[in-house]
Scaffold this active site. Structure first.
Site, PDB file in Angstrom:
ATOM      1  N   CYS A 198      39.750  33.321  39.739  1.00  0.00           N
ATOM      2  CA  CYS A 198      39.155  32.804  40.966  1.00  0.00           C
ATOM      3  C   CYS A 198      38.057  31.812  40.620  1.00  0.00           C
ATOM      4  CB  CYS A 198      38.587  33.950  41.766  1.00  0.00           C
ATOM      5  SG  CYS A 198      37.305  34.739  40.826  1.00  0.00           S
TER       6      CYS A 198
ATOM      7  N   ASP B 146      39.011  44.719  33.821  1.00  0.00           N
ATOM      8  CA  ASP B 146      39.722  43.591  33.217  1.00  0.00           C
ATOM      9  C   ASP B 146      38.724  42.573  32.668  1.00  0.00           C
ATOM     10  OD1 ASP B 146      41.812  41.942  32.490  1.00  0.00           O
ATOM     11  OD2 ASP B 146      41.999  41.034  34.472  1.00  0.00           O
TER      12      ASP B 146
END
Ligand code: ADP
Ligand code: SF4
Length: 695
Positions: A31, A267
């Site tokens: 993102c 992550d």
């Protein structure tokens, strides 16, 4: 310089279904706070990645339907044909540099709050919306909803192909999408053929892969992003159990497996909580159960680690989000034998804050990130010197060093005066705290670059006075003298000094601790700063064997670190190591024997026995030099000085990223005319751009 033959392996082409990646560098989806709202900015940023040598450049998650509206967050959108042109800008920018463009198609299910579209959210079951504490629920999908969803996904894949994408993702990562929600037994309590056994729970994922292959598989590769482990034990998917089984059962169905761990905070762990390559133990099995190429991540910045991942059969592609943000030219630098020019990611997650604050991405190491279009900044190219200016930069912290590096690259004569014997300012000091060693890369990258420039000279142990600046003979003076922590308790919550703080010898500022002072006995850390430092000092003092309480007026420890994905891990660690955490409490007084705590709601007071107090509230810029040089234009002109500018923390204390940005910006813009114009290009809504308003 020719590349080191040890790294040849990284430049082998790899086939992904019907397409071929030119090397093994794969920018995985990430993102960026630009998405559908700032498509030119987004396209330019991805284009620079492609230019920097990544064989595959992916979008962030791209929502495929109005029932997958994750407003207020700004990701990609592909709801209908109107969204194609914005995404085509992205693929064109990527293709211009010979890279493959990948798109991550997503239906966010119960994670979509649909605040903008006002659609009802969808889920395997009737469940509360997963977006914060929103008082709304997602509804259980019927079979016909599932059929409709499959149709939307298929149409999105066809549109993605029309937009020019070469790799199309089915997304089951991070717990953020419908196929993943169906897989998760804790979210899927269905009794039809989509619930119950693993075969049933993975039916939707299988169907989506088959649908996508059927729709676009002839000329587009179909990738699956799948979180093999949710890091929540038996309550979630585990790499050695269902995670493995999913990949075994679907092994040859997609053209590529992009595997990681979930959720996002696991992550994208910061360097404080995980080293380079930390996902290997979870994903290494994947290549043993599929012949399809495998991409994985792990904040890889070292080419030797990358080669080792390939040689040992862990991965086929070196996946990267953050390393590609910190250095979009990482592959090119390895290819050109410029490994020591790599700007290594420090693992601080300032990049993530752009998404969380719904603003364009930024990066501590790479100040050009997010500015490619709106300011026309390029991470490697910079306009050459114009004119005869010479520079004196005072202070060799992140701001001063970045400024010196870039002015030096432009070809100017630059002198840097640093009061201390060590360089790097706050970065050098803070990188000695537990878990922050990688932050020293901010200093090391810049010093390494500066050392290659004969026109930049650094003087250590040079505390500079106003008279020395006037006598120095530089035409431009840059003040980068940093800031110091307050000791009086003034901050966000307390706008006046806290009684007892300034008088008491047992009150310590972070600077005192970082310079070696050692509180003793029972310590209260008062954190009204809310970023990493308060909790980190508490952690350090606890590790030193002290009894430690953390007191904060916020509702949780290190509250702002929700934006760097660290808050949960920080508070968990504090509690685990035995730091007592008092939230919604102000320190109203301290006298060396106890701290008076006050509830931020009721003002009810209690006394906490304490021998020392560490106050982490706010900083004061070091403005002494700037004030001493505030002599008026005439006196400065007489000394041959054209301008004096304060940058970074000595102008207004902020993040290290902001200090680096300020140094970079000065070096590019110091000779711009002084105007009131907006200092960057903006993306205005198409329906309104170009119209003039005459009052
Ligand atoms: P920033 O984050 O803005 O770069 P830092 O606090 O990290 O700020 O760095 C500021 C640096 O400036 C420190 O290394 C400090 O020693 C140095 N400095 C401060 N005042 C002077 C001065 N008068 N002369 C020379 N160096 C100074
Ligand atoms: Fe790495 Fe920090 Fe830059 Fe993110 S902001 S890419 S974590 S250096």
């Amino acid at each position: 310089m020719p590349r080191d033959p040890r790294y040849d392996l990284l430049f082998e082409p790899v086939r992904i279904g019907p397409v071929v990646a030119k090397n093994r560098f794969y920018q995985v989806p990430h993102c960026n706070g630009m998405g559908y709202a700032r498509p030119h900015g987004h396209a330019a940023m991805r284009g620079v990645k492609a230019e920097g040598g990544w064989a595959v450049v992916s979008t962030e998650e791209v929502d495929i339907h109005p029932s997958s509206d994750i407003s207020p967050y700004i990701e990609g959108r592909l709801w209908d044909d109107h969204d194609i042109p914005a995404l085509a800008l992205v693929t064109e920018a990527i293709h211009r540099h010979g890279a493959l463009a990948a798109i991550e198609l997503v239906h966010a299910g119960m994670n979509a709050s649909n605040l903008y579209s006002r659609e009802v959210s969808l889920a395997p079951d009737h469940v509360p919306s997963a977006a914060g504490y929103a008082p709304s629920q997602a509804r259980a999908m019927t079979r016909s909803d599932i059929r409709a969803f499959r149709r939307w996904h298929r149409e999105a894949a066809l549109r993605a192909r029309r937009a020019g994408f070469n790799i199309i993702y089915v997304y089951a990562g991070h717990g953020l999408s419908l196929p993943m929600h169906f897989l998760q037994s804790r979210h899927n309590h269905r009794t039809d053929e989509y619930g119950g056994s693993l075969a049933n729970r993975m039916r939707l994922l299988r169907e989506l892969i088959e649908d996508t292959k059927d729709a676009v598989g002839l000329n587009c590769a179909v990738a699956v992003r799948f979180a093999v482990d949710e890091m929540r034990g038996a309550d979630g998917i585990e790499a050695q159990l269902e995670g493995r089984e999913v990949i075994e059962r679907l092994a040859e169905l997609p053209d590529l497996w992009d595997v990681n761990v979930s959720d996002w905070s696991n992550d994208s762990k910061t360097s404080r909580f995980a080293p380079e390559g930390y996902q290997e133990e979870f994903v290494r099995f994947v290549k043993t159960v599929t012949t399809k190429p495998v991409v994985g991540v792990g904040r890889f910045t070292s080419p030797d680690t990358m080669v080792s991942q390939i040689r040992r059969g862990v991965l086929d592609f070196i996946g990267a989000a953050r390393p590609s943000i910190a250095d979009p030219f990482l592959p090119k630098k390895i290819e050109n034998g410029e490994v020591d020019d790599i700007r290594e990611c420090i693992g601080c997650n300032i990049c993530v804050t752009g998404d969380y604050t719904m603003t364009p991405i930024r990066c501590t190491q790479n100040p050009t990130m997010g500015e490619e279009w709106r300011k026309g900044w390029h991470p490697e190219a910079i306009p050459p010197r114009r004119g005869d200016d010479s520079f004196l930069i005072v202070g060799a912290g992140p701001s001063g060093l970045e400024c010196a590096r870039l002015l030096g690259r432009r070809g100017y004569s630059v002198h840097v005066a640093e009061a201390g014997e060590q360089l790097g300012g706050r970065v050098t000091v803070e990188s000695r705290l537990p878990g922050l060693a990688a932050w020293a890369r901010v200093r090391d990258y810049r010093l390494n670059q500066i050392n290659k420039l004969p026109n930049v000279e650094i003087f250590r142990g040079s505390h500079v006075t106003p008279d020395q600046v006037l006598e120095f003979g530089a035409t431009r003076i840059v003040l980068a003298t940093g800031a110091r922590w307050r000791r009086d308790g003034v901050g966000r919550y307390n706008t006046r000094p806290i009684p007892g703080f300034e008088q008491c010898q047992r009150v310590f500022s972070p600077d005192d601790l970082l310079n070696g002072a050692a509180p003793s006995g029972r310590v209260v850390v008062f954190d009204d700063d809310h970023f990493y430092l308060g909790a980190l000092l508490a952690e350090k003092l606890r590790a030193d064997g002290l009894e430690v309480c953390l007191v904060t007026p916020a509702e949780r420890a290190s509250a702002w670190t929700v934006n760097t994905l660290e808050q949960y891990a920080i508070q968990k660690r504090l509690l685990k190591i035995g730091v007592r955490v008092f939230t919604n409490r102000n320190v109203a007084q301290f006298d060396g024997a106890g701290a008076t705590l006050e509830c931020t709601y009721t003002e009810r007071r209690e006394t906490l026995a304490a021998d020392s107090l560490v106050t982490v509230t706010a900083r004061l810029p070091n403005t002494e030099l700037a004030e001493g040089l505030d002599l008026g234009a005439e006196a400065l002109a007489a000394a041959g000085i054209r301008s004096i500018q304060s940058i970074g923390d000595c102008l207004a204390p902020s993040t290290i990223a902001a200090a680096v940005y300020a140094g970079h910006r000065y070096a590019r813009e110091f000779d711009w005319p002084d105007t009131d114009e907006v200092p960057f290009q903006r993306e205005l809504p198409a329906s309104i751009a170009g119209r003039s308003h005459s009052g």
